[in-house]
Design a protein around this motif. Sequence first.
Motif, PDB file in Angstrom:
ATOM      1  N   TRP A 111     -27.485   9.721 -86.584  1.00  0.00           N
ATOM      2  CA  TRP A 111     -27.127  10.763 -85.620  1.00  0.00           C
ATOM      3  C   TRP A 111     -27.981  10.631 -84.367  1.00  0.00           C
ATOM      4  N   HIS A 112     -27.560  11.313 -83.305  1.00  0.00           N
ATOM      5  CA  HIS A 112     -28.245  11.374 -82.013  1.00  0.00           C
ATOM      6  C   HIS A 112     -28.276  10.036 -81.286  1.00  0.00           C
ATOM      7  N   CYS A 113     -28.855  10.062 -80.092  1.00  0.00           N
ATOM      8  CA  CYS A 113     -28.849   8.889 -79.211  1.00  0.00           C
ATOM      9  C   CYS A 113     -30.076   8.958 -78.304  1.00  0.00           C
ATOM     10  N   PRO A 114     -30.779   7.849 -78.121  1.00  0.00           N
ATOM     11  CA  PRO A 114     -31.912   7.860 -77.185  1.00  0.00           C
ATOM     12  C   PRO A 114     -31.424   7.883 -75.738  1.00  0.00           C
ATOM     13  N   ALA A 115     -32.262   8.381 -74.835  1.00  0.00           N
ATOM     14  CA  ALA A 115     -31.875   8.495 -73.430  1.00  0.00           C
ATOM     15  C   ALA A 115     -31.505   7.140 -72.831  1.00  0.00           C
ATOM     16  N   TRP A 116     -32.226   6.088 -73.224  1.00  0.00           N
ATOM     17  CA  TRP A 116     -31.961   4.783 -72.622  1.00  0.00           C
ATOM     18  C   TRP A 116     -30.594   4.216 -72.997  1.00  0.00           C
ATOM     19  N   ALA A 117     -29.979   4.727 -74.086  1.00  0.00           N
ATOM     20  CA  ALA A 117     -28.684   4.210 -74.539  1.00  0.00           C
ATOM     21  C   ALA A 117     -27.522   5.145 -74.232  1.00  0.00           C
ATOM     22  N   SER A 118     -27.809   6.338 -73.706  1.00  0.00           N
ATOM     23  CA  SER A 118     -26.730   7.299 -73.481  1.00  0.00           C
ATOM     24  C   SER A 118     -26.096   7.112 -72.112  1.00  0.00           C
ATOM     25  N   GLU A 119     -24.876   7.612 -71.973  1.00  0.00           N
ATOM     26  CA  GLU A 119     -24.153   7.482 -70.708  1.00  0.00           C
ATOM     27  C   GLU A 119     -24.821   8.250 -69.571  1.00  0.00           C
ATOM     28  N   ASN A 120     -25.382   9.415 -69.887  1.00  0.00           N
ATOM     29  CA  ASN A 120     -25.933  10.257 -68.824  1.00  0.00           C
ATOM     30  C   ASN A 120     -27.454  10.196 -68.733  1.00  0.00           C
ATOM     31  N   GLY A 121     -28.085   9.338 -69.517  1.00  0.00           N
ATOM     32  CA  GLY A 121     -29.529   9.199 -69.452  1.00  0.00           C
ATOM     33  C   GLY A 121     -30.305  10.279 -70.176  1.00  0.00           C
ATOM     34  N   LYS A 122     -29.608  11.117 -70.929  1.00  0.00           N
ATOM     35  CA  LYS A 122     -30.269  12.162 -71.701  1.00  0.00           C
ATOM     36  C   LYS A 122     -30.361  11.751 -73.161  1.00  0.00           C
ATOM     37  N   GLY A 123     -31.451  12.138 -73.817  1.00  0.00           N
ATOM     38  CA  GLY A 123     -31.606  11.837 -75.228  1.00  0.00           C
ATOM     39  C   GLY A 123     -31.203  13.000 -76.105  1.00  0.00           C
ATOM     40  N   GLY A 124     -30.704  12.694 -77.289  1.00  0.00           N
ATOM     41  CA  GLY A 124     -30.303  13.731 -78.240  1.00  0.00           C
ATOM     42  C   GLY A 124     -28.841  13.603 -78.593  1.00  0.00           C
ATOM     43  N   ALA A 125     -28.155  14.744 -78.594  1.00  0.00           N
ATOM     44  CA  ALA A 125     -26.751  14.775 -79.027  1.00  0.00           C
ATOM     45  C   ALA A 125     -25.824  14.436 -77.871  1.00  0.00           C
ATOM     46  N   TRP A 126     -25.922  13.195 -77.379  1.00  0.00           N
ATOM     47  CA  TRP A 126     -25.123  12.758 -76.245  1.00  0.00           C
ATOM     48  C   TRP A 126     -24.394  11.464 -76.560  1.00  0.00           C
ATOM     49  N   LYS A 127     -23.322  11.253 -75.815  1.00  0.00           N
ATOM     50  CA  LYS A 127     -22.476  10.078 -76.011  1.00  0.00           C
ATOM     51  C   LYS A 127     -23.223   8.810 -75.594  1.00  0.00           C
ATOM     52  N   PRO A 128     -23.272   7.808 -76.479  1.00  0.00           N
ATOM     53  CA  PRO A 128     -23.899   6.540 -76.086  1.00  0.00           C
ATOM     54  C   PRO A 128     -22.962   5.705 -75.218  1.00  0.00           C
ATOM     55  N   ARG A 129     -23.560   4.789 -74.465  1.00  0.00           N
ATOM     56  CA  ARG A 129     -22.736   3.840 -73.719  1.00  0.00           C
ATOM     57  C   ARG A 129     -21.957   2.971 -74.697  1.00  0.00           C
ATOM     58  N   ALA A 130     -20.766   2.582 -74.308  1.00  0.00           N
ATOM     59  CA  ALA A 130     -19.929   1.746 -75.169  1.00  0.00           C
ATOM     60  C   ALA A 130     -20.691   0.486 -75.572  1.00  0.00           C
ATOM     61  N   GLY A 131     -20.630   0.180 -76.852  1.00  0.00           N
ATOM     62  CA  GLY A 131     -21.256  -1.026 -77.374  1.00  0.00           C
ATOM     63  C   GLY A 131     -22.666  -0.842 -77.898  1.00  0.00           C
ATOM     64  N   GLU A 132     -23.343   0.251 -77.494  1.00  0.00           N
ATOM     65  CA  GLU A 132     -24.733   0.434 -77.917  1.00  0.00           C
ATOM     66  C   GLU A 132     -24.850   0.891 -79.369  1.00  0.00           C
ATOM     67  N   TYR A 133     -23.970   1.792 -79.785  1.00  0.00           N
ATOM     68  CA  TYR A 133     -24.070   2.294 -81.159  1.00  0.00           C
ATOM     69  C   TYR A 133     -23.839   1.196 -82.206  1.00  0.00           C
ATOM     70  N   PRO A 134     -22.806   0.361 -82.088  1.00  0.00           N
ATOM     71  CA  PRO A 134     -22.640  -0.713 -83.077  1.00  0.00           C
ATOM     72  C   PRO A 134     -23.852  -1.648 -83.142  1.00  0.00           C
ATOM     73  N   LYS A 135     -24.484  -1.887 -81.998  1.00  0.00           N
ATOM     74  CA  LYS A 135     -25.672  -2.741 -82.008  1.00  0.00           C
ATOM     75  C   LYS A 135     -26.831  -2.050 -82.735  1.00  0.00           C
ATOM     76  N   PHE A 136     -26.942  -0.730 -82.543  1.00  0.00           N
ATOM     77  CA  PHE A 136     -27.992   0.021 -83.245  1.00  0.00           C
ATOM     78  C   PHE A 136     -27.817  -0.032 -84.758  1.00  0.00           C
ATOM     79  N   VAL A 137     -26.604   0.268 -85.245  1.00  0.00           N
ATOM     80  CA  VAL A 137     -26.426   0.283 -86.702  1.00  0.00           C
ATOM     81  C   VAL A 137     -26.545  -1.119 -87.293  1.00  0.00           C
ATOM     82  N   ALA A 138     -26.223  -2.143 -86.502  1.00  0.00           N
ATOM     83  CA  ALA A 138     -26.419  -3.514 -86.970  1.00  0.00           C
ATOM     84  C   ALA A 138     -27.909  -3.810 -87.156  1.00  0.00           C
ATOM     85  N   ARG A 139     -28.729  -3.335 -86.208  1.00  0.00           N
ATOM     86  CA  ARG A 139     -30.177  -3.522 -86.344  1.00  0.00           C
ATOM     87  C   ARG A 139     -30.707  -2.809 -87.580  1.00  0.00           C
TER      88      ARG A 139
END
Length: 574
Positions: A111-139
């Motif tokens: 759950w959640h998203c760091p500011a550096w990976a989100s579309e709006n630069g905010k961390g927490g419960a925000w939409k990640p940029r396309a492609g970032e979440y699959p890379k995170f779960v792969a790691r």
Amino acid sequence: MKKLPFVKILILLGTFLNASSKNSYTWTTDHMHIGVRWQPFGLEKCEIYDANRPLIKDHSSYAQFWVSWQAAEPNPANTDYKNNLSGYLKAINHAVNLCVERGLHTELVMWHCPAWASENGKGGAWKPRAGEYPKFVARIAKYFKGRVGAYQLYHEVNLQGMMNGADMNFIKEEIFTKGAKAIRAVYEAEPRTHVIVSTSGTSPCQPCEARVGLKGGGAMAVDDYYDQLISDKELMSKVDALNLNISDHFNGYGMMDGALIPNCWTQYDLARQKLDQRDYRSKKILSSESWICWDGSGNNHDVNADGKRDERDAFEKTITIFGKVLERGLNTVNMPWCDNSSRWSMGLTKRVDYSGQIKKLKPEWVIPSNYGGPGVITRKLGIHGPETSLKPYEVPEDGLRFSEVDYINPGDPNHLHYYVWRWYSQIAGGSNEVIRHAIAGERGNDITTNGNGFTGNEQYKISSYNRTEKSFTVLVYSNGAAGTGFLEVAIPATIQNGKYYNNEFSKIDFRGEGFRNGTKYNISTITKDINEATGKDENVSSGGSRNQIVRDGTLKVRIGKLRKFTTIKFTKAR
């Protein structure tokens, strides 16, 4: 039934490469797990102490960990787990290793998203940029492969507030489909390792804002959520299960609207029926976030109508919720392992002063344990600082504080509903390998009962097969049993072709395992009550017989003077 090649079976059975010999089996959706939701505090000695409490070490078969992406990778540098692993992931890694060492299986919930990976630069419960979440779960999958056997792709996505800026299409495509593909790619790489991937639990909050793209709100949105997932063929081809929360929300039993979803077990029925209607008998339902509150706040519910909200209500709710969902066929259930600083007081156990530091700083916050060892902490605490110099603080008043006056049995390090959870946990066998067996009411695969002792308005029957011990377990609950009547129980003597479990869709074929006709078997029974103030066993009666013979493919037992909580074990005679 698709038979797996011998070589593939060997690969699957060697799934957990870093695991102890106790944990060498492959976790499939036919396996049963009762355990804990464990959020380690990042205190190494505390985690070791918690792992050695009977709750985890002796009675849990699995542990679920929530992985906040924001905390796991607060900076891009933290994506390098080898050289710059975050403190948060270090704590989860340590706790996962402690589980594996003790033979528990583990599951991660994202759950959640760091500011550096989100579309709006905010961390927490925000939409990640396309492609970032699959890379995170792969790691994450690469790091934990061999130690973690299941992943849930997100948390309560039916609510807009859990990922602001994202609509339902983004959830289905980016989080579920691409996320599942990323995890599977890791686990399918050599050495191939089986993994269970599921979607997201749903919040039971009826008035909360629903996800953009869902029809209606509350229960109607949850209904549409399941419809949308099941209608997405690519998504369904990548996941093994849907999910739901198991909780006492609103009315004590997980109510949303009171009609479509009046409690959490009818939500299970709702999801199961939708899967059946679309011919997805191969897909299962797994529990996500689960909780039962025990304190005197508005989060608890006076289900026993004694005019109080307290641990007795949690005791009663646990009997009902666990009985309802397990009897129906839910194969995983967990509860929060320990009290923490959450507004929801829902731990199975109390925090204890494992290092003695709390008593030195705040002696009035610690009382002796009934059983010796570390004292019991009597406040809802947060803790700052390194383990060598802890700085405990009581949560603010709006955090719904509690003290020892809220405990039914202050010196007991366990809450009252722990003892009900512990009784149900027998069905999953701790670190042993246990699969689902007969299901009450399933034709040709039933748990049949007869007798004037099996009475009252609340009755449950659950069975499993322990592949480690080569034994069958049956749990029977009867709230009207008072030691004056008898009960006869019969189950199939071998694993049958089931409607949802142990069938042609199973990853491994367990059918036919058990006791053949003519086999000698032993029976042991314990029927008892559990004191609703102390959690202690009362009116305990043990029984059994030896060298019975399997006839007509059935195992049978008769129990006299039946009490409320009954455990039956059939073992092969030696």
